[in-house]
Design an enzyme around this catalytic site. Structure first.
Site, PDB file in Angstrom:
ATOM      1  N   GLU A  34     -20.196  -1.491  17.299  1.00  0.00           N
ATOM      2  CA  GLU A  34     -20.400  -1.144  15.898  1.00  0.00           C
ATOM      3  C   GLU A  34     -21.785  -1.600  15.437  1.00  0.00           C
ATOM      4  O   GLU A  34     -21.964  -2.772  15.059  1.00  0.00           O
ATOM      5  CB  GLU A  34     -19.350  -1.830  15.028  1.00  0.00           C
ATOM      6  CG  GLU A  34     -17.938  -1.404  15.303  1.00  0.00           C
ATOM      7  CD  GLU A  34     -17.093  -1.449  14.042  1.00  0.00           C
ATOM      8  OE1 GLU A  34     -16.503  -0.425  13.715  1.00  0.00           O
ATOM      9  OE2 GLU A  34     -17.060  -2.486  13.375  1.00  0.00           O
TER      10      GLU A  34
ATOM     11  N   ASN B  33      -9.666   0.673  10.171  1.00  0.00           N
ATOM     12  CA  ASN B  33      -9.863  -0.663   9.605  1.00  0.00           C
ATOM     13  C   ASN B  33      -9.916  -0.488   8.099  1.00  0.00           C
ATOM     14  O   ASN B  33     -10.916  -0.036   7.557  1.00  0.00           O
ATOM     15  CB  ASN B  33     -11.177  -1.271  10.126  1.00  0.00           C
ATOM     16  CG  ASN B  33     -11.511  -2.586   9.432  1.00  0.00           C
ATOM     17  OD1 ASN B  33     -10.627  -3.218   8.842  1.00  0.00           O
ATOM     18  ND2 ASN B  33     -12.763  -2.989   9.485  1.00  0.00           N
ATOM     19  N   TRP B  34      -8.815  -0.860   7.455  1.00  0.00           N
ATOM     20  CA  TRP B  34      -8.729  -0.630   6.013  1.00  0.00           C
ATOM     21  C   TRP B  34      -9.564  -1.625   5.209  1.00  0.00           C
ATOM     22  O   TRP B  34      -9.690  -1.488   4.010  1.00  0.00           O
ATOM     23  CB  TRP B  34      -7.270  -0.712   5.561  1.00  0.00           C
ATOM     24  CG  TRP B  34      -6.408   0.451   5.990  1.00  0.00           C
ATOM     25  CD1 TRP B  34      -6.724   1.443   6.879  1.00  0.00           C
ATOM     26  CD2 TRP B  34      -5.085   0.737   5.525  1.00  0.00           C
ATOM     27  NE1 TRP B  34      -5.688   2.323   6.993  1.00  0.00           N
ATOM     28  CE2 TRP B  34      -4.660   1.922   6.172  1.00  0.00           C
ATOM     29  CE3 TRP B  34      -4.219   0.115   4.627  1.00  0.00           C
ATOM     30  CZ2 TRP B  34      -3.403   2.492   5.942  1.00  0.00           C
ATOM     31  CZ3 TRP B  34      -2.965   0.679   4.405  1.00  0.00           C
ATOM     32  CH2 TRP B  34      -2.570   1.854   5.055  1.00  0.00           C
ATOM     33  N   LYS B  35     -10.058  -2.662   5.866  1.00  0.00           N
ATOM     34  CA  LYS B  35     -10.807  -3.742   5.188  1.00  0.00           C
ATOM     35  C   LYS B  35      -9.981  -4.261   4.004  1.00  0.00           C
ATOM     36  O   LYS B  35      -8.759  -4.304   4.097  1.00  0.00           O
ATOM     37  CB  LYS B  35     -12.173  -3.234   4.750  1.00  0.00           C
ATOM     38  CG  LYS B  35     -12.902  -2.465   5.858  1.00  0.00           C
ATOM     39  CD  LYS B  35     -14.353  -2.268   5.555  1.00  0.00           C
ATOM     40  CE  LYS B  35     -14.945  -1.299   6.550  1.00  0.00           C
ATOM     41  NZ  LYS B  35     -16.378  -1.413   6.676  1.00  0.00           N
TER      42      LYS B  35
ATOM     43  N   GLY C 226     -20.302   1.397   7.027  1.00  0.00           N
ATOM     44  CA  GLY C 226     -20.150   1.599   5.586  1.00  0.00           C
ATOM     45  C   GLY C 226     -21.395   2.127   4.908  1.00  0.00           C
ATOM     46  O   GLY C 226     -21.482   2.149   3.678  1.00  0.00           O
TER      47      GLY C 226
ATOM     48  N   GLY D  27     -13.667   2.831   9.408  1.00  0.00           N
ATOM     49  CA  GLY D  27     -13.502   2.139   8.129  1.00  0.00           C
ATOM     50  C   GLY D  27     -13.159   3.131   7.026  1.00  0.00           C
ATOM     51  O   GLY D  27     -12.010   3.545   6.875  1.00  0.00           O
ATOM     52  N   GLY D  28     -14.174   3.532   6.281  1.00  0.00           N
ATOM     53  CA  GLY D  28     -13.988   4.394   5.098  1.00  0.00           C
ATOM     54  C   GLY D  28     -13.086   5.597   5.335  1.00  0.00           C
ATOM     55  O   GLY D  28     -12.181   5.873   4.534  1.00  0.00           O
TER      56      GLY D  28
ATOM     57  N   HIS E 164     -15.500  -8.658  13.659  1.00  0.00           N
ATOM     58  CA  HIS E 164     -16.075  -7.595  12.824  1.00  0.00           C
ATOM     59  C   HIS E 164     -17.359  -8.109  12.177  1.00  0.00           C
ATOM     60  O   HIS E 164     -17.445  -9.263  11.770  1.00  0.00           O
ATOM     61  CB  HIS E 164     -15.072  -7.152  11.759  1.00  0.00           C
ATOM     62  CG  HIS E 164     -15.486  -5.875  11.095  1.00  0.00           C
ATOM     63  ND1 HIS E 164     -16.431  -5.848  10.093  1.00  0.00           N
ATOM     64  CD2 HIS E 164     -15.135  -4.586  11.328  1.00  0.00           C
ATOM     65  CE1 HIS E 164     -16.615  -4.586   9.730  1.00  0.00           C
ATOM     66  NE2 HIS E 164     -15.850  -3.804  10.468  1.00  0.00           N
TER      67      HIS E 164
ATOM     68  N   SER F  53     -19.459   4.516  10.337  1.00  0.00           N
ATOM     69  CA  SER F  53     -19.508   5.792   9.604  1.00  0.00           C
ATOM     70  C   SER F  53     -19.033   6.978  10.444  1.00  0.00           C
ATOM     71  O   SER F  53     -19.539   8.089  10.282  1.00  0.00           O
ATOM     72  CB  SER F  53     -20.917   6.030   9.037  1.00  0.00           C
ATOM     73  OG  SER F  53     -21.259   4.993   8.133  1.00  0.00           O
TER      74      SER F  53
ATOM     75  N   GLU G 255     -18.577  -7.755   9.362  1.00  0.00           N
ATOM     76  CA  GLU G 255     -18.437  -8.309   8.000  1.00  0.00           C
ATOM     77  C   GLU G 255     -17.952  -9.758   8.056  1.00  0.00           C
ATOM     78  O   GLU G 255     -18.306 -10.565   7.198  1.00  0.00           O
ATOM     79  CB  GLU G 255     -17.500  -7.412   7.168  1.00  0.00           C
ATOM     80  CG  GLU G 255     -18.187  -6.109   6.790  1.00  0.00           C
ATOM     81  CD  GLU G 255     -17.257  -4.922   6.581  1.00  0.00           C
ATOM     82  OE1 GLU G 255     -16.035  -5.117   6.440  1.00  0.00           O
ATOM     83  OE2 GLU G 255     -17.763  -3.782   6.570  1.00  0.00           O
TER      84      GLU G 255
END
Ligand code: PEP
Length: 255
Positions: A170, A13-15, A176, A237-238, A98, A216, A100
């Protein structure tokens, strides 16, 4: 439950990261590193990167996804994107729910359900995210909350459509933050999610449903997390923004 019957899915997930040119460069770096994967590999990129990502991934083992979808087919919904639009540019996957989106953009379990249905009805594979906040974990309501989120997200989803559903557990406190859930915590809640799917659709569907962990996950902890019986993959993500790290996670899921 038999993990061997389910395909592991690692989804990046590149956000809100990477312009189209930067996306092209990252995909060029990533493709050779994941080409021998024995798991499904997906990258969920920003809308403006979809075309370049689809073009770059053509003929490879990497699938492309979006990070959300609107529930209406068209109309006065400024800044939203329909499932048909995603399909037409060659998208195969979409993320819904998600944290976010729930946290910063007011999405509710009900809108997550509608978005999930829109994706499925258009033939997209949908990665539905569920998970508790730190306060909710400390209140001891993780199991009930995740079960409720899962049930509402899957309202009106048929047993047949479940073949195109992935559920990503999640924990919000782990996204993150660098604070990963322990492998035991991930396993415990992924198993709860599978139990809910079993309650709704029966054992066969539950055994076939991919349940991911996200929060993470990185090159250093992927092995342990993915080694758990009910953790069938990861939403990353990251670490998905660094090709070698993403490839290490993909390799861990391929074992
Ligand atoms: C995510 O965005 O779904 C996620 C899990 O992020 P991170 O890996 O950075 O915690």
């Amino acid at each position: 439950m038999n993990k061997a019957t389910r395909k592991a899915v690692i989804a990046g997930n590149w956000k809100m990261n990477k312009t189209p040119a930067q996306a092209a460069a990252l995909i060029d770096e990533m493709l050779p590193l994941v080409k021998d994967a024995d798991c499904e590999v997906v990258i969920c990129v920003p809308y403006v990167d979809l075309c370049v990502a689809v073009e770059k991934c053509k003929g490879s083992n990497v699938k492309v996804g979006a990070q959300n979808v609107h529930f209406k087919a068209s109309g006065a919904y400024t800044a939203e994107i329909s499932a048909e639009m995603l399909k037409e540019v060659g998208c195969e996957y979409v993320i819904t729910g998600h944290s976010e989106r729930r946290q910063y953009f007011g999405e509710t379990d009900e809108t997550v359900n509608l978005r999930t249905l829109a994706g499925l009805n258009a033939g997209l594979k949908v990665i539905v995210c569920v998970g508790e906040t730190l306060t909710q974990r400390e209140q001891g309501i993780t199991a009930e909350l995740v079960a409720l989120q899962t049930k509402i997200a899957l309202k009106d989803v048929t047993a047949e459509q479940m073949a195109n559903v992935i559920i990503a557990y999640e924990p919000v406190w782990a996204i993150g933050t660098g604070k990963t859930a322990t492998a035991e915590q991930a396993q415990e809640v992924c198993a709860i999610v599978r139990d809910v799917v079993c309650e709704l659709y029966g054992k066969e569907v539950a055994e076939a449903t991919t349940v991911q962990y996200g929060g993470s996950m990185n090159a250093g902890n992927a092995d342990e997390l993915l080694g758990k019986p009910d953790v069938d993959g990861g939403l990353i993500g990251g670490a998905s923004l660094k090709a070698p790290d993403f490839a290490t996670i993909v390799a861990a899921a391929s074992k």
